[in-house]
Motif scaffolding. Structure first.
Motif, PDB file in Angstrom:
ATOM      1  N   ASP A 104      41.881  -2.314 -49.151  1.00  0.00           N
ATOM      2  CA  ASP A 104      41.963  -3.281 -50.251  1.00  0.00           C
ATOM      3  C   ASP A 104      42.120  -2.559 -51.590  1.00  0.00           C
ATOM      4  O   ASP A 104      42.753  -3.081 -52.515  1.00  0.00           O
ATOM      5  CB  ASP A 104      40.725  -4.182 -50.276  1.00  0.00           C
ATOM      6  N   ALA A 108      45.099  -3.371 -54.179  1.00  0.00           N
ATOM      7  CA  ALA A 108      44.689  -4.045 -55.418  1.00  0.00           C
ATOM      8  C   ALA A 108      45.825  -4.251 -56.427  1.00  0.00           C
ATOM      9  O   ALA A 108      45.893  -5.300 -57.061  1.00  0.00           O
ATOM     10  CB  ALA A 108      43.523  -3.293 -56.064  1.00  0.00           C
ATOM     11  N   PRO A 109      46.749  -3.301 -56.587  1.00  0.00           N
ATOM     12  CA  PRO A 109      47.801  -3.544 -57.587  1.00  0.00           C
ATOM     13  C   PRO A 109      48.890  -4.509 -57.138  1.00  0.00           C
ATOM     14  O   PRO A 109      49.749  -4.865 -57.946  1.00  0.00           O
ATOM     15  CB  PRO A 109      48.374  -2.149 -57.845  1.00  0.00           C
ATOM     16  N   LEU A 111      48.305  -7.588 -55.595  1.00  0.00           N
ATOM     17  CA  LEU A 111      47.726  -8.888 -55.252  1.00  0.00           C
ATOM     18  C   LEU A 111      48.682 -10.028 -55.592  1.00  0.00           C
ATOM     19  O   LEU A 111      48.659 -11.065 -54.952  1.00  0.00           O
ATOM     20  CB  LEU A 111      46.411  -9.092 -56.005  1.00  0.00           C
ATOM     21  N   SER A 113      52.012  -9.725 -55.711  1.00  0.00           N
ATOM     22  CA  SER A 113      53.367  -9.396 -55.272  1.00  0.00           C
ATOM     23  C   SER A 113      53.970 -10.548 -54.488  1.00  0.00           C
ATOM     24  O   SER A 113      53.266 -11.345 -53.871  1.00  0.00           O
ATOM     25  CB  SER A 113      53.317  -8.148 -54.401  1.00  0.00           C
ATOM     26  N   PRO A 117      51.928 -10.612 -47.511  1.00  0.00           N
ATOM     27  CA  PRO A 117      50.693  -9.829 -47.422  1.00  0.00           C
ATOM     28  C   PRO A 117      50.667  -8.949 -46.169  1.00  0.00           C
ATOM     29  O   PRO A 117      50.185  -7.810 -46.219  1.00  0.00           O
ATOM     30  CB  PRO A 117      49.601 -10.890 -47.364  1.00  0.00           C
ATOM     31  N   LEU A 120      52.747  -5.877 -46.766  1.00  0.00           N
ATOM     32  CA  LEU A 120      52.090  -4.961 -47.698  1.00  0.00           C
ATOM     33  C   LEU A 120      50.956  -4.211 -47.009  1.00  0.00           C
ATOM     34  O   LEU A 120      50.763  -3.014 -47.203  1.00  0.00           O
ATOM     35  CB  LEU A 120      51.561  -5.739 -48.907  1.00  0.00           C
TER      36      LEU A 120
ATOM     37  N   ARG B 172      43.436 -13.640 -52.138  1.00  0.00           N
ATOM     38  CA  ARG B 172      43.696 -12.588 -53.110  1.00  0.00           C
ATOM     39  C   ARG B 172      42.788 -12.748 -54.314  1.00  0.00           C
ATOM     40  O   ARG B 172      42.393 -11.763 -54.935  1.00  0.00           O
ATOM     41  CB  ARG B 172      45.159 -12.643 -53.543  1.00  0.00           C
ATOM     42  N   VAL B 175      39.695 -10.824 -53.628  1.00  0.00           N
ATOM     43  CA  VAL B 175      39.836  -9.368 -53.800  1.00  0.00           C
ATOM     44  C   VAL B 175      39.854  -9.037 -55.292  1.00  0.00           C
ATOM     45  O   VAL B 175      39.168  -8.122 -55.751  1.00  0.00           O
ATOM     46  CB  VAL B 175      41.121  -8.849 -53.119  1.00  0.00           C
ATOM     47  N   ALA B 176      40.622  -9.822 -56.054  1.00  0.00           N
ATOM     48  CA  ALA B 176      40.689  -9.576 -57.493  1.00  0.00           C
ATOM     49  C   ALA B 176      39.303  -9.668 -58.115  1.00  0.00           C
ATOM     50  O   ALA B 176      38.907  -8.814 -58.926  1.00  0.00           O
ATOM     51  CB  ALA B 176      41.634 -10.578 -58.157  1.00  0.00           C
ATOM     52  N   CYS B 179      37.233  -6.638 -57.333  1.00  0.00           N
ATOM     53  CA  CYS B 179      37.685  -5.500 -58.144  1.00  0.00           C
ATOM     54  C   CYS B 179      37.114  -5.609 -59.558  1.00  0.00           C
ATOM     55  O   CYS B 179      36.603  -4.634 -60.115  1.00  0.00           O
ATOM     56  CB  CYS B 179      39.210  -5.464 -58.241  1.00  0.00           C
ATOM     57  N   ALA B 187      40.548  -2.590 -62.996  1.00  0.00           N
ATOM     58  CA  ALA B 187      41.287  -3.708 -62.413  1.00  0.00           C
ATOM     59  C   ALA B 187      42.441  -4.096 -63.324  1.00  0.00           C
ATOM     60  O   ALA B 187      43.558  -4.346 -62.863  1.00  0.00           O
ATOM     61  CB  ALA B 187      40.353  -4.894 -62.200  1.00  0.00           C
ATOM     62  N   LEU B 190      45.435  -1.992 -63.148  1.00  0.00           N
ATOM     63  CA  LEU B 190      46.207  -2.205 -61.918  1.00  0.00           C
ATOM     64  C   LEU B 190      46.991  -3.513 -61.945  1.00  0.00           C
ATOM     65  O   LEU B 190      47.578  -3.919 -60.948  1.00  0.00           O
ATOM     66  CB  LEU B 190      45.279  -2.213 -60.706  1.00  0.00           C
ATOM     67  N   GLY B 191      46.957  -4.193 -63.085  1.00  0.00           N
ATOM     68  CA  GLY B 191      47.763  -5.400 -63.212  1.00  0.00           C
ATOM     69  C   GLY B 191      46.995  -6.679 -62.911  1.00  0.00           C
ATOM     70  O   GLY B 191      47.592  -7.747 -62.819  1.00  0.00           O
ATOM     71  N   ILE B 192      45.680  -6.584 -62.735  1.00  0.00           N
ATOM     72  CA  ILE B 192      44.893  -7.790 -62.465  1.00  0.00           C
ATOM     73  C   ILE B 192      44.508  -8.422 -63.797  1.00  0.00           C
ATOM     74  O   ILE B 192      43.916  -7.753 -64.651  1.00  0.00           O
ATOM     75  CB  ILE B 192      43.637  -7.435 -61.642  1.00  0.00           C
TER      76      ILE B 192
END
Ligand SMILES: Nc1ncnc2c1ncn2[C@@H]1O[C@H](COP(=O)(O)OP(=O)(O)OP(=O)(O)O)[C@@H](O)[C@H]1O
Ligand SMILES: [Mg+2]
Lengths: 242, 309
Positions: A104, A108-109, A111, A113, A117, A120, B172, B175-176, B179, B187, B190-192
């Motif tokens: 994960d 993380a970068p 999420l 996209s 899934p 990925l 997702r 997960v975000a 993070c 985070a 990383l683009g979150i």
């Protein structure tokens, strides 16, 4: 003479200034980073190298100067917006999420996209296997060694397909065997068209990997060029190499 | 699906089937209504504290606003109860959005500001025009009293909030959120989008207790400021969720069932001791079991992960 098309640098930095209290961490930095290159940034402790990266990816907002990436100004954008533009980053002290799994962490970068899934995930597994960490996918991020954490950060830039990757001391405290993996990965990514800014105190790596070396001292660029030019520069020897 | 998760799903199914037939059995309807209420509260709270790491000490405000919106809409504006309950959810969520700027505060500052807001809201509600809110006497909804129907509404909400936590945990967004809880700055690099993800969690965590408040107002058919904004609601939600194990899906459910049972047992026999015991439980939990039952079990038997998470 106008610059020929396609020769625009990927990242254009002009007169960048950033201070903390009385300390001028960046004092008028101007630098162009061409596409598909490795630019090394070296310099003594506290010369502003990390601050430079922090300004590029939006952690700090510079007081003066401009940062232009593919024609877009980055100053004032949030870090997550800059990430989405295709700029990845690793940290001097790796910042892996301790309480989520290794896989994960790699994902993380991406999420948000548009790729599936499942695909990925499969890609993340492959990447982990490539760097010899296939067995660790389900471990917690906090279980990894410092060097492994740094590799995870590199894999993130890879899976995110970042075009510009900022590496802050990727080799410090990394086991020699892992270091060889790093070299391999960076070269491979370079071959696929990626662009790097590499901060390192490890001169061997700098000479081996970089196209150009930029030397920082007290927030200014005091020299730039290839290995021989840097080694011969009196000011660089005094400030750093000596 | 392995043996453990099969067992877990089977017990959940059995529990739900039991709750479904409770009204037919010679047991106390309010007991099970409130058990479901606390499971719902603990699950919703888990989303903002367990997954995001924000501790809203004024969490009661969403429940409180939910009770009043339903009561006022029904009694003064003749809105049918189901629509009023829906409005409770909407207004509670809007309130969460309105106070969202406080999410910029971290740790104890957020907790305290949130606590203060709950107190302000209580005073505001108590001082609404008397024709609306009945002042400190509150509002009665005896003509709307339908214990059976409201019981099933609560059952539905409980299932919905359990599924919501399950979805958040596996999506997702989950997960975000994890993070962000670990390292928000990393985070974001990383683009979150940290503020947006936090806000989503906050609004979900507010919508559920607001709806729960509406249903509870209907079940008891009485609403007053002292009960609706009772800080004990926050305290119990925190203790129940923490006892079970925050950040896991099943933990708060388990914690709520067990602790609510214990609470009820002690309350019935030693009314004065109850608060003391609750206070001691908080101290004990924070000192010795910050991960709660589920979290502690996970450490010991990591194989339970698929069941608990
Ligand atoms: N957040 C901050 N607050 C205050 N001062 C800071 C901050 N970040 C950097 N500085 C100061 O700015 C200057 C440049 O720091 P920076 O971390 O960029 O150096 P560096 O070249 O990366 O050093 P090193 O090789 O040790 O990593 C130093 O004097 C440092 O103390
Ligand atoms: Mg540095």
């Amino acid at each position: 003479m106008p610059e020929p098309m396609g020769m625009e640098p990927l990242l254009k930095i002009k007169d960048l200034e950033k201070s903390f209290g009385g300390v001028k961490a960046l004092d008028g930095i101007s630098l162009d980073i061409p596409e598909n290159s490795v630019t090394a940034v070296i310099g003594p402790n506290g010369s502003g190298k990390t601050t430079f990266l922090n300004c590029i990816n939006g952690i700090y907002v510079p007081e003066k100067g401009s940062i232009t990436y593919r024609g877009k100004s980055l100053v004032g954008r949030k870090p997550h917006e800059i990430a989405v533009l295709g700029i990845g980053r690793t940290f001097q002290v790796a910042r892996v999420f301790k309480k989520i799994s290794v896989i994960d962490n790699v994902l993380a970068p991406v999420l948000r996209s548009k790729k599936s899934p499942a695909r990925l995930r499969e890609q993340a597994v492959q990447l982990l296997k490539r760097v010899g960490m296939g067995d660790l996918a389900q471990q917690g991020g906090g279980d990894l060694s410092g060097g492994q954490q740094k590799l995870i950060e590199l894999l993130r830039a890879w899976i995110a397909e970042s075009d510009l990757i900022l590496l802050d001391e990727p080799f410090a405290g990394v086991h020699p065997e892992l270091k060889a993996r790093f070299y391999g990965e960076i070269r491979e990514m370079r071959r696929t068209g990626k662009t790097f800014v590499l901060i390192s105190h490890d001169m061997k790596s700098v000479y081996a990997l970089s196209d150009e070396i930029v030397v920082f001292d007290l927030g200014k660029i005091i020299a730039r060029g290839k290995e021989e030019e840097i080694k011969a520069d009196k000011r660089v020897i005094d400030a750093y190499l000596g | 699906m392995n043996r453990y998760s099969a067992l877990a799903w089977a017990s959940i199914a059995a529990g739900l089937a039991f709750l479904f037939v409770v009204p037919l059995l010679p047991v106390s309807l309010p007991y099970f209504f409130y058990m479901m209420f606390w499971i719902t509260m603990a699950c919703a709270f888990n989303i903002i504290y367990g997954f995001v790491g924000y501790l809203p000490f004024g969490y009661v405000m969403f429940y409180g606003v939910g009770t009043y919106v339903t009561a006022v809409l029904w009694s003064r504006f003749h809105v049918p109860i189901p629509a009023a309950i829906l409005a409770s959810g909407c207004i509670g969520t809007a309130l969460a959005l309105a106070v969202a700027p406080t999410l910029r505060l971290r740790g104890i500052y957020f907790a305290i500001v949130n606590f203060a807001m709950a107190m302000v809201l209580r005073i505001l509600v108590a001082n609404l025009p008397f024709e609306w809110s009945g002042g400190s006497f509150g509002i009665t909804l005896s003509r709307a009293y339908r214990p059976l129907t409201s019981y099933y509404f609560m059952l539905g909400l409980m299932v919905l909030s359990g599924l919501t936590v399950l979805w958040v945990s596996r999506s997702r967004l989950g997960v975000a959120l994890r993070c962000i809880r670990d390292d928000a700055a990393a985070a974001s690099v990383l683009g979150i989008n940290v503020p947006v993800n936090r806000l989503k969690a906050w609004m979900i965590a507010a919508a559920i207790p607001s709806v729960a408040g509406g249903i509870e107002a209907w079940f008891t058919a009485i609403v007053d400021p002292a009960t609706s904004f009772n800080m004990m609601v926050t305290a119990k939600t925190i203790v129940y969720a923490m006892f079970g194990g925050l950040g896991t899906v099943i933990g708060p459910v388990f914690g709520a069932v067990f602790m609510y049972g214990l609470d009820d047992f002690i309350w019935g026999r030693f009314p004065v001791l109850n608060l003391l015991v609750l206070g001691l439980m908080i101290v004990f939990l924070i000192l010795f079991m910050p991960r709660g039952i589920a979290g502690t079990a996970l450490r010991k038997w990591p194989r339970l992960r698929q069941v608990v998470k």
